[in-house]
Scaffold this active site. Structure first.
Site, PDB file in Angstrom:
ATOM      1  CG  PHE A  14      -1.544   1.240   1.635  1.00 50.77           C
ATOM      2  CD1 PHE A  14      -2.134   2.107   0.721  1.00 50.77           C
ATOM      3  CD2 PHE A  14      -1.551   1.606   2.988  1.00 50.77           C
ATOM      4  CE1 PHE A  14      -2.701   3.308   1.131  1.00 50.77           C
ATOM      5  CE2 PHE A  14      -2.122   2.796   3.403  1.00 50.77           C
ATOM      6  CZ  PHE A  14      -2.690   3.650   2.479  1.00 50.77           C
ATOM      7  CG  ASP A  36       6.638  -6.373  -2.673  1.00 54.79           C
ATOM      8  OD1 ASP A  36       6.267  -5.311  -2.159  1.00 54.79           O
ATOM      9  OD2 ASP A  36       6.096  -7.476  -2.435  1.00 54.79           O
ATOM     10  CB  ALA A  37       8.355 -11.280  -0.789  1.00 56.85           C
ATOM     11  CB  ILE A  65      13.951  -7.945   2.954  1.00 50.44           C
ATOM     12  CG1 ILE A  65      12.843  -8.426   3.903  1.00 50.44           C
ATOM     13  CG2 ILE A  65      13.452  -6.822   2.068  1.00 50.44           C
ATOM     14  CD1 ILE A  65      12.447  -7.387   4.947  1.00 50.44           C
ATOM     15  CB  SER A  90       1.611  -4.100   7.422  1.00 50.10           C
ATOM     16  OG  SER A  90       0.558  -4.418   6.527  1.00 50.10           O
ATOM     17  CB  THR A 137       3.928   1.439  13.223  1.00 51.36           C
ATOM     18  OG1 THR A 137       2.653   1.673  13.804  1.00 51.36           O
ATOM     19  CG2 THR A 137       4.598   0.319  14.017  1.00 51.36           C
ATOM     20  CG  ASP A 138       0.924   5.338  15.579  1.00 40.70           C
ATOM     21  OD1 ASP A 138       0.774   4.160  15.194  1.00 40.70           O
ATOM     22  OD2 ASP A 138      -0.002   6.186  15.511  1.00 40.70           O
ATOM     23  CD  GLU A 139      -0.471  -0.669  15.496  1.00 40.11           C
ATOM     24  OE1 GLU A 139      -0.277  -1.778  16.003  1.00 40.11           O
ATOM     25  OE2 GLU A 139      -1.377  -0.444  14.691  1.00 40.11           O
ATOM     26  CE1 TYR A 162       3.222  -4.067  11.602  1.00 39.74           C
ATOM     27  CE2 TYR A 162       1.921  -2.763  13.141  1.00 39.74           C
ATOM     28  CZ  TYR A 162       2.714  -2.850  12.015  1.00 39.74           C
ATOM     29  OH  TYR A 162       3.027  -1.707  11.309  1.00 39.74           O
ATOM     30  CB  SER A 163       3.137  -3.029  17.887  1.00 35.69           C
ATOM     31  OG  SER A 163       2.454  -3.730  18.879  1.00 35.69           O
ATOM     32  CE  LYS A 166       7.322  -1.680  11.144  1.00 33.61           C
ATOM     33  NZ  LYS A 166       7.867  -1.753   9.758  1.00 33.61           N
ATOM     34  CG  LEU A 202     -11.789   0.861  10.086  1.00 29.88           C
ATOM     35  CD1 LEU A 202     -12.651  -0.166  10.809  1.00 29.88           C
ATOM     36  CD2 LEU A 202     -11.633   2.105  10.963  1.00 29.88           C
ATOM     37  N   GLY A 296      -5.833  -7.354  23.210  1.00 30.01           N
ATOM     38  CA  GLY A 296      -4.721  -6.391  23.337  1.00 30.01           C
ATOM     39  C   GLY A 296      -4.936  -5.118  22.539  1.00 30.01           C
TER      40      GLY A 296
HETATM   41  P1  NAD Z   1       1.438  -3.683   3.185  1.00 31.18           P
HETATM   42  O1  NAD Z   1       1.143  -4.902   4.005  1.00 31.18           O
HETATM   43  O2  NAD Z   1       0.369  -3.089   2.353  1.00 31.18           O
HETATM   44  O3  NAD Z   1       2.675  -3.990   2.212  1.00 31.18           O
HETATM   45  C1  NAD Z   1       3.798  -4.695   2.611  1.00 31.18           C
HETATM   46  C2  NAD Z   1       4.586  -5.062   1.368  1.00 31.18           C
HETATM   47  O4  NAD Z   1       5.787  -5.759   1.783  1.00 31.18           O
HETATM   48  C3  NAD Z   1       3.853  -5.988   0.414  1.00 31.18           C
HETATM   49  O5  NAD Z   1       4.015  -5.544  -0.910  1.00 31.18           O
HETATM   50  C4  NAD Z   1       4.529  -7.336   0.609  1.00 31.18           C
HETATM   51  O6  NAD Z   1       4.506  -8.158  -0.546  1.00 31.18           O
HETATM   52  C5  NAD Z   1       5.933  -6.911   0.965  1.00 31.18           C
HETATM   53  N1  NAD Z   1       6.663  -7.907   1.737  1.00 31.18           N
HETATM   54  C6  NAD Z   1       6.211  -8.630   2.810  1.00 31.18           C
HETATM   55  N2  NAD Z   1       7.163  -9.471   3.232  1.00 31.18           N
HETATM   56  C7  NAD Z   1       8.244  -9.276   2.448  1.00 31.18           C
HETATM   57  C8  NAD Z   1       9.543  -9.822   2.406  1.00 31.18           C
HETATM   58  N3  NAD Z   1       9.916 -10.767   3.282  1.00 31.18           N
HETATM   59  N4  NAD Z   1      10.416  -9.381   1.471  1.00 31.18           N
HETATM   60  C9  NAD Z   1      10.051  -8.429   0.570  1.00 31.18           C
HETATM   61  N5  NAD Z   1       8.809  -7.889   0.545  1.00 31.18           N
HETATM   62  C10 NAD Z   1       7.924  -8.292   1.477  1.00 31.18           C
HETATM   63  O7  NAD Z   1       2.030  -2.640   4.213  1.00 31.18           O
HETATM   64  P2  NAD Z   1       1.858  -1.053   4.240  1.00 31.18           P
HETATM   65  O8  NAD Z   1       0.585  -0.715   4.908  1.00 31.18           O
HETATM   66  O9  NAD Z   1       2.163  -0.506   2.916  1.00 31.18           O
HETATM   67  O10 NAD Z   1       3.028  -0.688   5.278  1.00 31.18           O
HETATM   68  C11 NAD Z   1       4.348  -0.440   4.808  1.00 31.18           C
HETATM   69  C12 NAD Z   1       5.253  -0.200   6.003  1.00 31.18           C
HETATM   70  O11 NAD Z   1       4.763   0.902   6.759  1.00 31.18           O
HETATM   71  C13 NAD Z   1       5.310  -1.377   6.974  1.00 31.18           C
HETATM   72  O12 NAD Z   1       6.630  -1.492   7.427  1.00 31.18           O
HETATM   73  C14 NAD Z   1       4.385  -0.973   8.108  1.00 31.18           C
HETATM   74  O13 NAD Z   1       4.811  -1.539   9.335  1.00 31.18           O
HETATM   75  C15 NAD Z   1       4.572   0.532   8.116  1.00 31.18           C
HETATM   76  N6  NAD Z   1       3.414   1.286   8.606  1.00 31.18           N
HETATM   77  C16 NAD Z   1       2.190   1.159   8.001  1.00 31.18           C
HETATM   78  C17 NAD Z   1       1.131   1.933   8.453  1.00 31.18           C
HETATM   79  C18 NAD Z   1      -0.232   1.857   7.813  1.00 31.18           C
HETATM   80  O14 NAD Z   1      -1.158   2.515   8.311  1.00 31.18           O
HETATM   81  N7  NAD Z   1      -0.431   1.116   6.736  1.00 31.18           N
HETATM   82  C19 NAD Z   1       1.308   2.815   9.517  1.00 31.18           C
HETATM   83  C20 NAD Z   1       2.546   2.857  10.142  1.00 31.18           C
HETATM   84  C21 NAD Z   1       3.619   2.116   9.658  1.00 31.18           C
HETATM   85  O1  DAU Z   2      -0.947   3.009  13.729  1.00 25.46           O
HETATM   86  C1  DAU Z   2      -0.252   2.526  12.618  1.00 25.46           C
HETATM   87  C2  DAU Z   2      -0.749   1.137  12.272  1.00 25.46           C
HETATM   88  O2  DAU Z   2      -2.031   1.295  11.696  1.00 25.46           O
HETATM   89  C3  DAU Z   2       0.177   0.394  11.317  1.00 25.46           C
HETATM   90  O3  DAU Z   2       1.410   0.173  11.941  1.00 25.46           O
HETATM   91  C4  DAU Z   2      -0.426  -0.933  10.877  1.00 25.46           C
HETATM   92  O4  DAU Z   2       0.401  -1.537   9.885  1.00 25.46           O
HETATM   93  C5  DAU Z   2      -1.796  -0.660  10.298  1.00 25.46           C
HETATM   94  O5  DAU Z   2      -2.410  -1.892   9.974  1.00 25.46           O
HETATM   95  C6  DAU Z   2      -2.655   0.108  11.290  1.00 25.46           C
HETATM   96  O6  DAU Z   2      -2.981  -0.699  12.452  1.00 25.46           O
HETATM   97  P1  DAU Z   2      -4.432  -0.689  13.097  1.00 25.46           P
HETATM   98  O7  DAU Z   2      -4.646  -1.923  13.849  1.00 25.46           O
HETATM   99  O8  DAU Z   2      -4.695   0.612  13.799  1.00 25.46           O
HETATM  100  O9  DAU Z   2      -5.303  -0.657  11.729  1.00 25.46           O
HETATM  101  P2  DAU Z   2      -6.615  -1.443  11.273  1.00 25.46           P
HETATM  102  O10 DAU Z   2      -7.062  -0.833   9.989  1.00 25.46           O
HETATM  103  O11 DAU Z   2      -6.448  -2.917  11.329  1.00 25.46           O
HETATM  104  O12 DAU Z   2      -7.660  -1.039  12.391  1.00 25.46           O
HETATM  105  C7  DAU Z   2      -7.975   0.333  12.651  1.00 25.46           C
HETATM  106  C8  DAU Z   2      -8.942   0.368  13.831  1.00 25.46           C
HETATM  107  O13 DAU Z   2     -10.186  -0.205  13.419  1.00 25.46           O
HETATM  108  C9  DAU Z   2      -8.478  -0.457  15.015  1.00 25.46           C
HETATM  109  O14 DAU Z   2      -8.873   0.201  16.213  1.00 25.46           O
HETATM  110  C10 DAU Z   2      -9.240  -1.777  14.867  1.00 25.46           C
HETATM  111  C11 DAU Z   2     -10.542  -1.348  14.209  1.00 25.46           C
HETATM  112  N1  DAU Z   2     -11.169  -2.342  13.297  1.00 25.46           N
HETATM  113  C12 DAU Z   2     -10.400  -2.876  12.322  1.00 25.46           C
HETATM  114  C13 DAU Z   2     -10.929  -3.814  11.437  1.00 25.46           C
HETATM  115  C14 DAU Z   2     -10.070  -4.434  10.353  1.00 25.46           C
HETATM  116  C15 DAU Z   2     -12.502  -2.669  13.443  1.00 25.46           C
HETATM  117  O15 DAU Z   2     -13.208  -2.145  14.330  1.00 25.46           O
HETATM  118  N2  DAU Z   2     -13.036  -3.594  12.577  1.00 25.46           N
HETATM  119  C16 DAU Z   2     -12.292  -4.196  11.588  1.00 25.46           C
HETATM  120  O16 DAU Z   2     -12.853  -5.044  10.844  1.00 25.46           O
END
Ligand code: NAD
Ligand code: DAU
Length: 357
Positions: A14, A36-37, A65, A90, A137-139, A162-163, A166, A202, A296
């Site tokens: 993403f 990318d894997a 990686i 993620s 991440t802020d998590e 996950y967190s 990270k 979400l 959690g």
């Molecule tokens: P995502 O899950 O959408 O994408 C992850 C990508 O990494 C995918 O394309 C996957 O194929 C690739 N990947 C997974 N394992 C791999 C490996 N072993 N080698 C090479 N590629 C691999 O994740 P995202 O939401 O785009 O998040 C990207 C980064 O940002 C992550 O490190 C995540 O922890 C961090 N982050 C995401 C959010 C968020 O809200 N999405 C917030 C804070 C931090």
């Molecule tokens: O804060 C940064 C993080 O945000 C990233 O590090 C993560 O990669 C990313 O996945 C995201 O984590 P969250 O757990 O906050 O995101 P998610 O979209 O899974 O959930 C957002 C909120 O919505 C959380 O409080 C859980 C809730 N939720 C989520 C889903 C999927 C629901 O209530 N229903 C759902 O079906």
């Protein structure tokens, strides 16, 4: 610092996809090797059109990686001056069902990438002309009560596998700066949203469930708070950190848009009801169901972005409600992308996570 050749890991996910597209648009002299894997979360469909870039500024490499030999080969071939590390498992809910993949990719994978970067950086003739940018991440900071914000000094206190993974990767990156001097920078950002987000998170999950008149599963009481960051604003911040950020530093990046989950879901229902001409008994908010809470489950995240604002002049350019509307419209216009990414594996996940709630 001046950059021309980047290794981007996880560039088919993403944020990575948005980052690759953003950089190719905004920095005409930069070239990207995208490693990318292609797990369930990585999709070639997200950047098919980039393959046609006449200047060949985007090279895709399918690989993990953790593969040190492949990393060595790429560093030798390409002489990168920066690594932007997105690749990760993620999704918090998946980490609860299967934590091992998170250890393998997020910890071991980051370690192998650091080792390869260090080895090639040490051989380089211009040692300060290199950056290792680790996207975190802020998590890692855990959960906030009703008041306060995460700063770069907040103690680490992760709640989910996950967190925790990270957090471990952040510690390794910081250690490689302090021990070996590798010019690394960490960013910790809040919840991203926008185009190309896999529909397990979400916002895209709710958009698609509303469209398809499926149940909208809100965990617990729905009053958990996330600080929403439009992915384009995040990418803009990352470019600034790459160009002007100081090695060894951490920068928090947040959208300044704290919202309760239930309010986000209500707003999505409203936006889609207008577009799908639904009202009364057919109104989408009737699809909401409060379901068993996530174990959690962190109650509240909120970022204090004073440092990146003050040092690098970054702040989010988009308002949450407008960016959410643009995101809804992007999904409505890109259902072919949605169908391509919703594989059999995706359907299996929906069954595992939501089947018995
Ligand atoms: P995502 O899950 O959408 O994408 C992850 C990508 O990494 C995918 O394309 C996957 O194929 C690739 N990947 C997974 N394992 C791999 C490996 N072993 N080698 C090479 N590629 C691999 O994740 P995202 O939401 O785009 O998040 C990207 C980064 O940002 C992550 O490190 C995540 O922890 C961090 N982050 C995401 C959010 C968020 O809200 N999405 C917030 C804070 C931090
Ligand atoms: O804060 C940064 C993080 O945000 C990233 O590090 C993560 O990669 C990313 O996945 C995201 O984590 P969250 O757990 O906050 O995101 P998610 O979209 O899974 O959930 C957002 C909120 O919505 C959380 O409080 C859980 C809730 N939720 C989520 C889903 C999927 C629901 O209530 N229903 C759902 O079906």
């Amino acid at each position: 610092m001046s950059i021309s050749n980047l290794l981007v890991t996880g560039g088919a996910g993403f944020i990575g996809t948005n980052f690759v597209r953003h950089v190719l648009r905004k920095r005409p002299n930069w070239r990207i090797v995208n490693l990318d894997a292609l797990t369930y979360a990585g999709n070639l469909a997200s950047f098919q059109d980039l393959a046609r870039d006449p200047a060949a500024r985007h090279r895709f490499v399918h690989g993990a990686i953790q593969d040190s030999a492949l990393l060595d080969q790429l560093f030798t071939e390409e002489a990168f001056d920066a690594v932007v590390h997105f690749a990760a498992e993620s999704h918090v809910d998946r980490s609860i069902f299967g934590p091992e993949a998170f250890v393998d990719t997020n910890i071991v994978g980051t370690f192998r990438l650091l080792e390869a970067s260090l080895k090639h950086w040490q051989k380089s003739h211009k040692p300060m002309d290199f950056r290792f940018l680790h996207i975190s991440t802020d998590e890692v900071y855990g959960s906030l009560g009703p008041a306060g914000h995460f700063t770069e000094q907040s103690p680490y206190d992760p709640s989910s596998p996950y967190s925790a993974s990270k957090a471990a990767s952040d510690h390794f990156v910081r250690a490689y700066f302090r021990t070996y001097g590798l010019p690394a920078i960490i960013t910790n950002c809040s919840n991203n949203f926008g185009p190309y987000q896999f529909p397990e998170k979400l916002i895209p999950l709710m958009i698609l469930n509303i469209m398809e008149e499926k149940v909208l599963p809100v965990y617990g009481d729905g009053k958990h708070v996330r600080d929403w960051l439009y992915v384009i604003d995040h990418c803009d911040g990352l470019v600034r950190v790459l160009e002007e950020g100081r090695p060894g530093e951490t920068y928090n990046i947040g959208g300044g848009a704290e919202r309760q989950n239930i309010d986000v879901v209500h707003l999505l229902c409203l936006l889609l009801d207008v577009r799908l001409e639904r009202s009364g008994r057919k109104a989408s908010r009737n699809l909401i169901q409060f379901v068993t809470d996530r174990p959690g489950h962190d109650r509240r995240y909120a970022i204090d972005a004073t440092k990146i604002k003050g040092e690098l002049g970054w702040s989010p350019a988009h308002k949450f409600e407008e960016a959410l509307e643009a995101t809804v419209d992007w999904y409505l216009a890109n259902m072919d992308w949605v169908e391509m990414v919703r594989s059999g594996e995706y359907r299996k996940w929906i069954e595992i996570n939501y089947g018995d709630r």
